[in-house]
Enzyme design. Structure first.
Site: not given
Ligand code: 4NP
Length: 169
Positions: A8, A11, A13-15, A125
């Site tokens: 993602c 790294n 939240c989702r992955s 997201d």
């Molecule tokens: P992820 O979510 O891609 O599912 O881990 C996010 C985590 C952090 C950010 C964006 C999405 N960020 O902008 O910091």
């Protein structure tokens, strides 16, 4: 050995949630010896961080383990892993841009495996969302993972040739 990487943006939240759910399937099905599983982000923002506390809450509420520290994708991932599942189309575009000449990994959009996707190609997201958004991500990842394991038998390649053709991005 099936080597599987979930990707993602951050790294956190989702992955890492996808990694935890997939590892739980592998554990429950008694398939640990056939799999190596990890996750990574396309961005560097959160390197070394634990998963978001909402990801931890959702996963632990299902009595699953989650143990991961964020890392960024590296070029060797494209040769070390056979299957790379991107959470959304932006992640996939970044992976395609980085893809090295000697790359061997097959790229997929995780949402394509979700039978309830209704044509959506992305795992949304949830970072700027609510706990409910993280719960929705869990449901998506769980149904996609169930689909990936449909028909799988110990020692098989994770996906059949037909599935590769159908799902490859
Ligand atoms: P992820 O979510 O891609 O599912 O881990 C996010 C985590 C952090 C950010 C964006 C999405 N960020 O902008 O910091």
């Amino acid at each position: 050995m099936n080597k599987v990487l979930f990707v993602c943006l951050g790294n956190i939240c989702r992955s890492p949630m996808a990694e935890a759910i997939f590892k739980n399937y592998v554990f429950r099905l008694g398939l640990k010896e056939y799999f190596e599983i990890d996750s990574a982000g396309t961005a560097a923002y959160h390197i070394g961080s634990k998963p978001d506390k909402r990801t931890i809450e959702v996963v632990q509420n299902k009595s699953m383990e989650i143990k991961h520290l964020a890392r960024q994708i590296v070029l060797s991932d494209f040769t070390s892993y056979e299957y790379i599942f991107a959470m959304d189309t932006n992640n996939l575009a970044v992976l395609k841009n980085l893809y090295p000449l000697n790359g061997t990994a097959k790229l997929f959009l995780m949402r394509k495996f979700d039978p309830n996707a209704n044509g959506s190609l992305i795992v949304p997201d949830p970072y700027y969302g609510t706990l409910e958004d993280f719960q929705k991500v869990y449901e998506i990842l769980d149904s996609a993972t169930a689909r990936i394991f449909e028909g799988y038998k110990p020692g098989d390649s994770l996906l059949t040739e037909q599935e590769l053709d159908f799902f490859k991005s």
